[in-house]
Design an enzyme around this catalytic site. Sequence first.
Site: not given
Length: 439
Positions: A329-331
Amino acid sequence: MTASGLIIAAPRSGSGKTTITLGLQRALVRRGLTVRGLKCGPDYIDPAFHAAATGAPSANLDSFAMPPALLRQIAGEAAAESELVIAEGSMGLFDGVPGPEGATGASADIAALLGWPIVLVIDVSGQAQSAAAIALGCMHYDPRIRIAGVILNKVASERHGRLVGQGMARIGLPVLGALPREASLILPERHLGLVQAGETADLQARLEALADAVTAAIDLDALVAAAAATTLPPPGPAARPLPAPGRRIAIARDAAFSFVYPHVEAGWRAQGAALVPFSPLADEAPPEDCDACWLPGGYPELHAARLAGAARFLSGLRAFAETRPVHGECGGYMVLGRSLTDADGVAHAMAGLLGVETSFATRKMNLGYRRAVLQADGPLGAAGSALTGHEFHYATIAATGEDEAFATVTDPHGAAPKPAGSRRGLVTGSFFHAIAVAQ
């Protein structure tokens, strides 16, 4: 025991909600009260500070992304395990997105749902009696809620405080306290908000200082008396938790990977899953006895060179992904990609399990709620499943690669559906942070 509650809110961001909330939480704990913190809206960082201030878990309440059953569950658990809930609002009190009444993501929705009065924090720098006009507007804007009092922040002098107080007396709103303009009450920040609780130097000393300031400036007895009993919504169908991606989930957890919502982890554990932490920054690979790997969001862009040099982590992650699902997720998505360019423009090779290339040198804020429909079976559900969540990042995509999309996303403002994220084999990822299964 069902605790009473209050929401500390403000007319706008940057008014001092977080520091005052933390000071109140710690000050009331020092008085011997059992206090729980909660955060309105999507925020990973503030609940960790609440937990540090109170010594008890904190969680999020989000009227847009969470169904009523989940809101009832989270608020009910907090109220059952404390004497007082001090919840923190997000942005401005009424700031939200288009949606049905009570489901806009605004802090006012949570106050209305749970019957908690609001204590309004107003930054009065640059104004005096005019602050009362702002408070009066907040008092009458939404008839569902009640504002119990106001805390004045950044008061320049005793004279300034008296002038502001005159305005509040005119509208009949009690002033529960007034904090002076004081630089030491500011917590360190970075691009996604406050520096995380675990990284904040001398955090306990800072919390004690906030509690000292709040105790000296705020009538704590009046504040506690202003709280009202928690009114939980009527029982309904049980909330469906996000599917657990495995029975033993290897979850990255260190300064680069820390953005996981407490209710998500609790939901996985309730399904019988075990969460096994490991640290990519310590060059640890996902444990072999796990059957799924989760790379949360966080700040990998601040540690890109170290992650690129973590040979055991990267090789272990690649080997893990050959036989078991991995999601970022994201990073975490950025680390699964081919490369991550840091703020200085230096490109660092990442895991290469997905073709995406991301850049923190070319920055653009992406912020808002999302509804994601999964495009294939995966760790978060079957193809066609819909999830609610959000994006919040400054990174940009330099190249998407040839991978298929992870999901199709829309926002609450009527934007056309668009592909998002990447999937290849057993590896998936996107900038989308999942909060709940869409109802």
